[in-house]
Design an enzyme around this catalytic site. Sequence first.
Site, PDB file in Angstrom:
ATOM      1  N   TYR A 124      43.671  37.911  37.709  1.00 44.73           N
ATOM      2  CA  TYR A 124      42.232  37.605  37.746  1.00 44.73           C
ATOM      3  C   TYR A 124      41.970  36.443  38.725  1.00 44.73           C
ATOM      4  O   TYR A 124      40.923  36.367  39.364  1.00 44.73           O
ATOM      5  CB  TYR A 124      41.714  37.290  36.339  1.00 44.73           C
ATOM      6  CG  TYR A 124      40.218  37.464  36.204  1.00 44.73           C
ATOM      7  CD1 TYR A 124      39.622  38.715  36.362  1.00 44.73           C
ATOM      8  CD2 TYR A 124      39.391  36.382  35.922  1.00 44.73           C
ATOM      9  CE1 TYR A 124      38.253  38.883  36.238  1.00 44.73           C
ATOM     10  CE2 TYR A 124      38.018  36.539  35.790  1.00 44.73           C
ATOM     11  CZ  TYR A 124      37.458  37.780  35.954  1.00 44.73           C
ATOM     12  OH  TYR A 124      36.091  37.948  35.826  1.00 44.73           O
ATOM     13  N   ALA A 143      35.206  39.238  44.821  1.00 45.32           N
ATOM     14  CA  ALA A 143      36.251  38.430  45.463  1.00 45.32           C
ATOM     15  C   ALA A 143      37.078  39.396  46.297  1.00 45.32           C
ATOM     16  O   ALA A 143      37.232  40.569  45.906  1.00 45.32           O
ATOM     17  CB  ALA A 143      37.134  37.735  44.433  1.00 45.32           C
ATOM     18  N   GLY A 199      22.643  44.107  40.372  1.00 40.18           N
ATOM     19  CA  GLY A 199      24.051  44.526  40.274  1.00 40.18           C
ATOM     20  C   GLY A 199      24.291  45.951  39.844  1.00 40.18           C
ATOM     21  O   GLY A 199      25.379  46.283  39.371  1.00 40.18           O
ATOM     22  N   SER A 206      28.345  50.887  36.009  1.00 39.61           N
ATOM     23  CA  SER A 206      28.026  49.454  36.087  1.00 39.61           C
ATOM     24  C   SER A 206      27.477  48.942  34.758  1.00 39.61           C
ATOM     25  O   SER A 206      26.674  49.634  34.102  1.00 39.61           O
ATOM     26  CB  SER A 206      26.945  49.201  37.151  1.00 39.61           C
ATOM     27  OG  SER A 206      27.401  49.533  38.430  1.00 39.61           O
ATOM     28  N   ILE A 207      27.865  47.729  34.409  1.00 40.85           N
ATOM     29  CA  ILE A 207      27.278  47.095  33.220  1.00 40.85           C
ATOM     30  C   ILE A 207      25.758  46.988  33.415  1.00 40.85           C
ATOM     31  O   ILE A 207      24.981  47.205  32.480  1.00 40.85           O
ATOM     32  CB  ILE A 207      27.941  45.718  32.970  1.00 40.85           C
ATOM     33  CG1 ILE A 207      29.407  45.927  32.568  1.00 40.85           C
ATOM     34  CG2 ILE A 207      27.181  44.945  31.908  1.00 40.85           C
ATOM     35  CD1 ILE A 207      30.231  44.657  32.453  1.00 40.85           C
ATOM     36  N   ALA A 237      34.024  47.083  39.974  1.00 41.90           N
ATOM     37  CA  ALA A 237      34.457  45.686  40.135  1.00 41.90           C
ATOM     38  C   ALA A 237      35.791  45.460  39.412  1.00 41.90           C
ATOM     39  O   ALA A 237      36.716  44.863  39.971  1.00 41.90           O
ATOM     40  CB  ALA A 237      33.392  44.731  39.597  1.00 41.90           C
ATOM     41  N   LYS A 263      34.283  32.292  37.570  1.00 40.97           N
ATOM     42  CA  LYS A 263      33.621  32.458  36.264  1.00 40.97           C
ATOM     43  C   LYS A 263      33.497  31.111  35.543  1.00 40.97           C
ATOM     44  O   LYS A 263      32.533  30.888  34.801  1.00 40.97           O
ATOM     45  CB  LYS A 263      34.374  33.466  35.390  1.00 40.97           C
ATOM     46  CG  LYS A 263      34.307  34.912  35.888  1.00 40.97           C
ATOM     47  CD  LYS A 263      32.902  35.443  36.013  1.00 40.97           C
ATOM     48  CE  LYS A 263      32.865  36.945  36.246  1.00 40.97           C
ATOM     49  NZ  LYS A 263      31.512  37.428  36.619  1.00 40.97           N
TER      50      LYS A 263
HETATM   51  P1  NAD Z   1      30.145  46.798  39.238  1.00 39.78           P
HETATM   52  O1  NAD Z   1      31.091  46.953  40.392  1.00 39.78           O
HETATM   53  O2  NAD Z   1      29.483  48.002  38.740  1.00 39.78           O
HETATM   54  O3  NAD Z   1      29.047  45.690  39.556  1.00 39.78           O
HETATM   55  C1  NAD Z   1      29.261  44.609  40.436  1.00 39.78           C
HETATM   56  C2  NAD Z   1      27.988  44.508  41.261  1.00 39.78           C
HETATM   57  O4  NAD Z   1      28.039  43.366  42.125  1.00 39.78           O
HETATM   58  C3  NAD Z   1      27.796  45.751  42.168  1.00 39.78           C
HETATM   59  O5  NAD Z   1      26.520  46.303  41.944  1.00 39.78           O
HETATM   60  C4  NAD Z   1      27.885  45.175  43.563  1.00 39.78           C
HETATM   61  O6  NAD Z   1      27.086  45.887  44.497  1.00 39.78           O
HETATM   62  C5  NAD Z   1      27.344  43.763  43.295  1.00 39.78           C
HETATM   63  N1  NAD Z   1      27.602  42.848  44.405  1.00 39.78           N
HETATM   64  C6  NAD Z   1      28.811  42.450  44.917  1.00 39.78           C
HETATM   65  N2  NAD Z   1      28.605  41.637  45.981  1.00 39.78           N
HETATM   66  C7  NAD Z   1      27.244  41.508  46.120  1.00 39.78           C
HETATM   67  C8  NAD Z   1      26.403  40.824  47.023  1.00 39.78           C
HETATM   68  N3  NAD Z   1      26.896  40.078  48.028  1.00 39.78           N
HETATM   69  N4  NAD Z   1      25.047  40.899  46.860  1.00 39.78           N
HETATM   70  C9  NAD Z   1      24.516  41.647  45.864  1.00 39.78           C
HETATM   71  N5  NAD Z   1      25.259  42.331  44.971  1.00 39.78           N
HETATM   72  C10 NAD Z   1      26.610  42.269  45.116  1.00 39.78           C
HETATM   73  O7  NAD Z   1      31.022  46.089  38.089  1.00 39.78           O
HETATM   74  P2  NAD Z   1      30.653  45.460  36.677  1.00 39.78           P
HETATM   75  O8  NAD Z   1      31.925  45.416  35.946  1.00 39.78           O
HETATM   76  O9  NAD Z   1      29.475  46.132  36.102  1.00 39.78           O
HETATM   77  O10 NAD Z   1      30.300  43.958  37.059  1.00 39.78           O
HETATM   78  C11 NAD Z   1      29.099  43.308  36.668  1.00 39.78           C
HETATM   79  C12 NAD Z   1      29.375  41.903  36.177  1.00 39.78           C
HETATM   80  O11 NAD Z   1      30.087  41.971  34.941  1.00 39.78           O
HETATM   81  C13 NAD Z   1      30.246  41.056  37.112  1.00 39.78           C
HETATM   82  O12 NAD Z   1      29.772  39.722  37.108  1.00 39.78           O
HETATM   83  C14 NAD Z   1      31.603  41.128  36.455  1.00 39.78           C
HETATM   84  O13 NAD Z   1      32.443  40.044  36.798  1.00 39.78           O
HETATM   85  C15 NAD Z   1      31.175  41.065  35.005  1.00 39.78           C
HETATM   86  N6  NAD Z   1      32.193  41.454  34.035  1.00 39.78           N
HETATM   87  C16 NAD Z   1      32.797  42.659  34.127  1.00 39.78           C
HETATM   88  C17 NAD Z   1      33.788  43.000  33.217  1.00 39.78           C
HETATM   89  C18 NAD Z   1      34.518  44.328  33.326  1.00 39.78           C
HETATM   90  O14 NAD Z   1      35.593  44.459  32.752  1.00 39.78           O
HETATM   91  N7  NAD Z   1      33.967  45.303  33.995  1.00 39.78           N
HETATM   92  C19 NAD Z   1      34.148  42.102  32.195  1.00 39.78           C
HETATM   93  C20 NAD Z   1      33.496  40.880  32.109  1.00 39.78           C
HETATM   94  C21 NAD Z   1      32.521  40.560  33.043  1.00 39.78           C
END
Ligand code: NAD
Length: 265
Positions: A158, A97, A13, A19-20, A198, A165
Amino acid sequence: MSLLADKKILVTGILNQYSIAYAIARTVVEQGGKLALTYQNNERLREKVGRLAAKDFPNASLLPLDVASDQQCDAMFASLQEQWSELDGLVHSVAFAPREALIGNYHENTSREAFGTALDISAFSLTALAQRAAKMMSPGASMVTLTYLGSNRAIPNYNVMGIAKAALESSVRYLAGSLGPSHIRVNAISAGPIKTLASSGISGIGEMLKGVAAQAALQRNITREEVAAAAAFLLSDMASGITGEILHVDAGFNFMSGNSQKISE
Ligand code: NAD
């Protein structure tokens, strides 16, 4: 102390430095771990993430992966196995989504297709990866995923991601149950909102950040580094007794009633 000395950790990811997954990858390296990364499989991202990884993670291998494809999941793990015979940690940091489902009324804006896509990519993908990762894991290994409070609260916009989730968190418990006899742990971090690509797809994220900072016990938002530190802990042997858990890293937002200012006045 290096929490992850010589542990082999696969982080999925990573998209950019916001990105996290990027913050987790940095912490894994800082804590002495060995790193493999996956990026979403397309030409544009191969170049973009490739440049980032070459700069910041020169010793990590970078593997393509679309989690919606069983074939790609198999191919990614086959490549991984060529370099590592064992895996100590898996970080699942993937969600998607369709944008039109992340705005407005849930009952009006959620198509069957959007529901299926969100659940497949954001929830089933953990099980798809866990099935394959477990075959490379020994007792003591650990899996960590990222979730959000929208799983059990109806948070504006959301929408279908909250349902995904909820399925993801339930998957954590079922996986923890079925992998427990192999002494493999599975946990989730429920992170507070952070600006990433995201989260920018969710309408009103700016207001959400302000609202959380006003109501959280710590009266602020969290950083991706704080999430990464919690992930490193859950991946490490320090968390050997923890599995099936949803750990909130949200500055103490989830349990507040929404009137923290009144309490402190
Ligand atoms: P991000 O956009 O940096 O990361 C999302 C990742 O998902 C990306 O690297 C994207 O390429 C990957 N992805 C999407 N569809 C894919 C697929 N079909 N195959 C492979 N990879 C795919 O955003 P983020 O915020 O770092 O998200 C990482 C996780 O953290 C997610 O599960 C998100 O729901 C969760 N999260 C984020 C937050 C926030 O506020 N940012 C809060 C809680 C949880």
